[in-house]
Structures are given as structure tokens and as C-alpha cells.
Design an enzyme around this catalytic site. Sequence first.
Site, PDB file in Angstrom:
ATOM      1  N   GLY A  12       0.697  -1.123   0.007  1.00 15.19           N
ATOM      2  CA  GLY A  12       0.011   0.024  -0.121  1.00 15.19           C
ATOM      3  C   GLY A  12       0.607   1.358  -0.018  1.00 15.19           C
ATOM      4  N   MET A  15       6.018   4.533  -4.124  1.00  8.08           N
ATOM      5  CA  MET A  15       7.370   4.562  -4.512  1.00  8.08           C
ATOM      6  C   MET A  15       7.476   5.367  -5.701  1.00  8.08           C
ATOM      7  SD  MET A  15      10.181   1.484  -5.251  1.00  8.08           S
ATOM      8  CE  MET A  15       9.384   0.854  -6.696  1.00  8.08           C
ATOM      9  N   PRO A  16       7.951   6.585  -5.506  1.00  6.22           N
ATOM     10  CA  PRO A  16       8.374   7.479  -6.793  1.00  6.22           C
ATOM     11  C   PRO A  16       8.914   6.627  -7.937  1.00  6.22           C
ATOM     12  CG  PRO A  16       9.046   8.576  -4.685  1.00  6.22           C
ATOM     13  CD  PRO A  16       8.878   7.028  -4.355  1.00  6.22           C
ATOM     14  N   LEU A  18      10.875   7.783 -10.274  1.00  5.60           N
ATOM     15  CA  LEU A  18      12.168   8.241 -10.591  1.00  5.60           C
ATOM     16  C   LEU A  18      13.176   8.668  -9.359  1.00  5.60           C
ATOM     17  CD1 LEU A  18      14.253   9.350 -12.855  1.00  5.60           C
ATOM     18  CD2 LEU A  18      13.187  11.563 -12.252  1.00  5.60           C
ATOM     19  N   GLY A  19      14.192   7.580  -9.431  1.00  8.84           N
ATOM     20  CA  GLY A  19      15.036   7.736  -8.424  1.00  8.84           C
ATOM     21  C   GLY A  19      16.403   8.023  -8.531  1.00  8.84           C
ATOM     22  N   LEU A  20      17.308   8.606  -7.846  1.00  5.56           N
ATOM     23  CA  LEU A  20      18.775   9.127  -7.952  1.00  5.56           C
ATOM     24  C   LEU A  20      19.670   7.675  -7.667  1.00  5.56           C
ATOM     25  CD1 LEU A  20      20.683  11.188  -8.809  1.00  5.56           C
ATOM     26  CD2 LEU A  20      21.174  11.366  -6.359  1.00  5.56           C
ATOM     27  N   GLY A  21      20.395   6.978  -8.654  1.00  7.33           N
ATOM     28  CA  GLY A  21      21.227   6.109  -8.341  1.00  7.33           C
ATOM     29  C   GLY A  21      22.554   6.748  -7.697  1.00  7.33           C
ATOM     30  N   ASP A  46      18.416   5.643  -4.223  1.00 10.72           N
ATOM     31  CA  ASP A  46      18.867   4.256  -4.244  1.00 10.72           C
ATOM     32  C   ASP A  46      20.227   4.285  -3.588  1.00 10.72           C
ATOM     33  OD1 ASP A  46      18.185   1.539  -5.283  1.00 10.72           O
ATOM     34  OD2 ASP A  46      20.101   1.924  -5.993  1.00 10.72           O
ATOM     35  N   TYR A  51      28.148   0.269  -1.713  1.00  6.99           N
ATOM     36  CA  TYR A  51      28.705   1.288  -2.529  1.00  6.99           C
ATOM     37  C   TYR A  51      29.667   2.225  -1.806  1.00  6.99           C
ATOM     38  CZ  TYR A  51      24.538   0.079  -5.639  1.00  6.99           C
ATOM     39  OH  TYR A  51      23.704  -0.566  -6.192  1.00  6.99           O
ATOM     40  N   LYS A  80      20.546  -1.665   0.677  1.00  7.56           N
ATOM     41  CA  LYS A  80      20.692  -2.823   0.261  1.00  7.56           C
ATOM     42  C   LYS A  80      21.399  -3.925   1.359  1.00  7.56           C
ATOM     43  CE  LYS A  80      20.158  -1.602  -4.608  1.00  7.56           C
ATOM     44  NZ  LYS A  80      21.136  -0.331  -4.717  1.00  7.56           N
ATOM     45  N   HIS A 113      20.472  -7.609  -1.755  1.00  4.47           N
ATOM     46  CA  HIS A 113      21.124  -7.166  -2.814  1.00  4.47           C
ATOM     47  C   HIS A 113      21.166  -8.212  -4.011  1.00  4.47           C
ATOM     48  CE1 HIS A 113      24.318  -3.681  -3.821  1.00  4.47           C
ATOM     49  NE2 HIS A 113      23.816  -4.094  -4.986  1.00  4.47           N
TER      50      HIS A 113
HETATM   51  N1  LIG Z   1      20.817  -3.781  -7.308  1.00  5.28           N
HETATM   52  C1  LIG Z   1      22.050  -3.929  -8.116  1.00  5.28           C
HETATM   53  O1  LIG Z   1      22.614  -4.881  -8.309  1.00  5.28           O
HETATM   54  C2  LIG Z   1      22.399  -2.634  -8.772  1.00  5.28           C
HETATM   55  C3  LIG Z   1      23.470  -2.843 -10.037  1.00  5.28           C
HETATM   56  C4  LIG Z   1      23.782  -1.709 -10.630  1.00  5.28           C
HETATM   57  C5  LIG Z   1      23.117  -0.397 -10.458  1.00  5.28           C
HETATM   58  N2  LIG Z   1      22.260  -0.087  -9.392  1.00  5.28           N
HETATM   59  C6  LIG Z   1      21.618   0.984  -8.983  1.00  5.28           C
HETATM   60  O2  LIG Z   1      21.460   1.670 -10.238  1.00  5.28           O
HETATM   61  C7  LIG Z   1      21.707   3.042 -10.379  1.00  5.28           C
HETATM   62  C8  LIG Z   1      21.973   3.187 -11.956  1.00  5.28           C
HETATM   63  O3  LIG Z   1      22.743   2.227 -12.557  1.00  5.28           O
HETATM   64  P1  LIG Z   1      24.369   2.740 -13.004  1.00  5.28           P
HETATM   65  O4  LIG Z   1      25.175   3.471 -12.185  1.00  5.28           O
HETATM   66  O5  LIG Z   1      24.912   1.070 -13.057  1.00  5.28           O
HETATM   67  O6  LIG Z   1      24.202   3.260 -14.485  1.00  5.28           O
HETATM   68  P2  LIG Z   1      23.258   4.073 -15.239  1.00  5.28           P
HETATM   69  O7  LIG Z   1      22.530   5.034 -14.247  1.00  5.28           O
HETATM   70  O8  LIG Z   1      22.881   3.561 -16.335  1.00  5.28           O
HETATM   71  O9  LIG Z   1      24.441   5.229 -15.774  1.00  5.28           O
HETATM   72  C9  LIG Z   1      25.175   5.883 -14.961  1.00  5.28           C
HETATM   73  C10 LIG Z   1      26.465   6.764 -15.937  1.00  5.28           C
HETATM   74  O10 LIG Z   1      25.563   7.669 -16.814  1.00  5.28           O
HETATM   75  C11 LIG Z   1      26.273   8.943 -16.665  1.00  5.28           C
HETATM   76  N3  LIG Z   1      25.076   9.675 -16.897  1.00  5.28           N
HETATM   77  C12 LIG Z   1      24.011  10.086 -16.276  1.00  5.28           C
HETATM   78  N4  LIG Z   1      23.129  10.992 -16.688  1.00  5.28           N
HETATM   79  C13 LIG Z   1      23.711  11.125 -17.837  1.00  5.28           C
HETATM   80  C14 LIG Z   1      23.401  11.865 -18.825  1.00  5.28           C
HETATM   81  N5  LIG Z   1      22.120  12.885 -18.882  1.00  5.28           N
HETATM   82  N6  LIG Z   1      24.230  12.326 -19.881  1.00  5.28           N
HETATM   83  C15 LIG Z   1      25.189  11.501 -20.256  1.00  5.28           C
HETATM   84  N7  LIG Z   1      25.646  10.663 -19.253  1.00  5.28           N
HETATM   85  C16 LIG Z   1      24.900  10.510 -17.808  1.00  5.28           C
HETATM   86  C17 LIG Z   1      26.862   8.869 -15.164  1.00  5.28           C
HETATM   87  O11 LIG Z   1      27.836   9.851 -15.397  1.00  5.28           O
HETATM   88  P3  LIG Z   1      27.609  11.208 -14.294  1.00  5.28           P
HETATM   89  O12 LIG Z   1      27.521  10.783 -12.973  1.00  5.28           O
HETATM   90  O13 LIG Z   1      28.747  12.105 -14.647  1.00  5.28           O
HETATM   91  O14 LIG Z   1      26.191  11.861 -14.775  1.00  5.28           O
HETATM   92  C18 LIG Z   1      27.346   7.488 -15.050  1.00  5.28           C
HETATM   93  O15 LIG Z   1      28.499   7.353 -15.728  1.00  5.28           O
HETATM   94  C19 LIG Z   1      23.032   2.681  -9.641  1.00  5.28           C
HETATM   95  O16 LIG Z   1      23.829   3.949  -9.434  1.00  5.28           O
HETATM   96  C20 LIG Z   1      22.584   1.887  -8.359  1.00  5.28           C
HETATM   97  O17 LIG Z   1      21.951   2.759  -7.336  1.00  5.28           O
HETATM   98  C21 LIG Z   1      21.847  -1.352  -8.608  1.00  5.28           C
END
Ligand SMILES: NC(=O)c1ccc[n+]([C@@H]2O[C@H](COP(=O)([O-])OP(=O)(O)OC[C@H]3O[C@@H](n4cnc5c(N)ncnc54)[C@H](OP(=O)(O)O)[C@@H]3O)[C@@H](O)[C@H]2O)c1
Length: 319
Positions: A12, A15-16, A18-21, A46, A51, A80, A113
Site C-alpha cells: 500500500g 514509491m516514486p 524516478l530515483g537517483l542512483g 537508491d 557502494y 541493500k 542485494h
Molecule cells: N541492485 C543492483 O545490483 C544494482 C546494480 C547496478 C546499479 N544499481 C543502481 O542503479 C543505479 C544506476 O545504474 P548504474 O549506475 O549502473 O548506471 P546508469 O544509471 O545506467 O549510468 C550512469 C552513468 O551515466 C552517466 N550519466 C548520467 N546521466 C547522464 C546524462 N544525462 N548524459 C550523459 N551521461 C549521463 C553517469 O555519469 P555522471 O555521474 O557524470 O552523470 C554515469 O557514468 C546505480 O547507481 C545503483 O544505484 C543497482
Amino acid sequence: MASTTCLTLPSGRRMPQLGLGTWLSPPGIVQHAIEVAVKNGYRHIDCAYFYDNEGAIGEGIEKVLKEGLVKREDLFVVSKLWNSFHAPQDVKPACLETLRLLRLDYLDLYLIHSPMGIKNVKGDLLPQKDGKVQLDDVDYVDTWKAMEKLVDEGLVKSIGVANFSESQLERLLSGARIKPDVLQVERHIYQTQIKLIAFTKAKRMALTGYSPLTSPKRPFPPGKLDPKNGMEDPVVKEIAKKHGKSPAQILIRFNIQAGIATIPKSETPAHIIENSKVFDFCLTEDEVKKLESLHWGARAVAWDIVGMGEHKYYPFKTE
Ligand SMILES: NC(=O)c1ccc[n+]([C@@H]2O[C@H](COP(=O)([O-])OP(=O)(O)OC[C@H]3O[C@@H](n4cnc5c(N)ncnc54)[C@H](OP(=O)(O)O)[C@@H]3O)[C@@H](O)[C@H]2O)c1
């Protein structure tokens, strides 16, 4: 300010979408990223203990709360449980440590995770022997029971899992007292997860898609499963041109329109702002089909490094 839509979870809660990774967002920089994100409408952050930046993120969160930029109840903070802490007795201490680092008294969502336990060696999150991670086959169903207790104790509002396969999720669901609210998996144009999205919808769970931009700067060496940088894909570029949007915005919108949450990572203020502007246009059905047709099963995060692929619970074996 960007408006963000929300998904309703089985519990219930909302969750937004769009989130910030925050993976690879360095301490010293991520604090400001949190502030820019919150000022531009992000409400979902996130995080993960693995990390190694939760302390810095906690500083950022404390600042935006103290300055009254957002109320705690309007933020959706995710973390996680790392693989080293799957033994039931290790789950609560790991959660408390994350809460201490994030300077919070509860998490909105806590995810396992991955289904793969590894040995709990103090001070080493990836303990290795002869070049391989020391695996531990603790059953993730037992870990889940300890996760349920965190909800009972009010330390976390929702629980879920990441990187579980459909069959692992089925097994978890069949015995769970508290059903998982969320499955977090990699999802982008080269890994569209059409089947898993349908599965979670049928189970009324939400799905969060990670690496929406295909994780162009991931630290793993290139291999056959290594996707190209999706922001440079000619199909994406062409659609971006048509909408007067950037390739990143097209890739994020692709996830939003699939009815899932998504968490693009950025530490760069201009990118954080750009990535939030995805609620003022729509991809056509034809464009979505074109993007979906780019799927080739690639994974940016295949979880098969340093022997993890040999784990009893390695989730991506059947592909
Ligand atoms: N549960 C899991 O096992 C798991 C695994 C992987 C990731 N995650 C989560 O998901 C998030 C996102 O995935 P991700 O970090 O692997 O990769 P992603 O979000 O697909 O890509 C991030 C990369 O894209 C660049 N970027 C972001 N916005 C941009 C834009 N508008 N134009 C050009 N480049 C851009 C970033 O550089 P800048 O920082 O310079 O913008 C960074 O190098 C992670 O940060 C984490 O929170 C979870």
C-alpha cells in the site's frame, strides 16, 4: 520542478518512479548530488552498503532535511543488504549500520542485494581465496525471515529483493509471511526484462530498473555480455532528435513508460537536472517497439566476477 509519478506497492506504500542512483558516486561529491536531486523533484534515493558512500549520502540527506527542502515522510530512501550479511543473525546489525551511516531511523525499502551469500569476513566485502570470492550457501529464504523482522521492528517500511530470477522469486513468495514489495533488476534497451516485468505485475509487485543508461562507466572489463553505451545508439539518438530530448532522457522515459521505477545514477548536476525532465513527453507505441527490439540480453552487471558465477544461487544461469 519535475513532477514524479508513483507506483503503489503491495503493502500500500507509494514509491516514486524516478530515483537517483548512487553507485560510484564518490563521497565529497554525492552530498551535493543529493541536494541538487531533491531541489529538482527527486524523492527516491537508491543506496547500498556495498557502494561505500552511505555516510556521505547521510550527510546530504541530513542537510536537505535540516534546510526544510523536503520532509522525511516525502523521501523514499532505499538501501541493500550486502551478500556478506545473509546469515539471519547478521541482518539486523547490517541494517542498523546502514541506518547509522544514512542518519535515518528507518528505511523506506530494504532489498536483499542478491540471492548469493558470501562469507562474512570483517572488513572485507569481497573476501577472496585463490582469486575467487569465498561463497556461502546460506538460504535466501532464511535471510528473508530476518528481513521480515526488520519490518516488525519498524526499522524498514518495505522489503524486497534485487537480482533474483523468476524461479527464486516464486520460491520466496511461496513461503513469505511478508511478500516482497519490489524486485530491482537491470533494465534498459539491451536487457528489456519483458518477461520479468509481466511476472512482477501479475504478482502485483513493483519492479525497479537499474542501469537505465546501460551503465557506461561500470568498472568491469568489457566482455561478450558488455553492452554498448545506449546513449550512443543511433535508434535512441534518432528518437531523441524527434522529441527535442537527450538520449539519456529517452532511455529513462523508456523505463518510466513500462510502468516501472528507474534510478539513473549521476553525480553531475546538469545530468541530474536533465534526467528529471522525463514527465513532459511521451514515446509513441511505435518508438517503444523500436527500442524494445534492441534487446540482445546484454548485462552491464552480470554478477559473474571473481567466481560469483559458480554460486549455487547464481540467478542468471538459465539465460
Ligand atoms: N541492485 C543492483 O545490483 C544494482 C546494480 C547496478 C546499479 N544499481 C543502481 O542503479 C543505479 C544506476 O545504474 P548504474 O549506475 O549502473 O548506471 P546508469 O544509471 O545506467 O549510468 C550512469 C552513468 O551515466 C552517466 N550519466 C548520467 N546521466 C547522464 C546524462 N544525462 N548524459 C550523459 N551521461 C549521463 C553517469 O555519469 P555522471 O555521474 O557524470 O552523470 C554515469 O557514468 C546505480 O547507481 C545503483 O544505484 C543497482
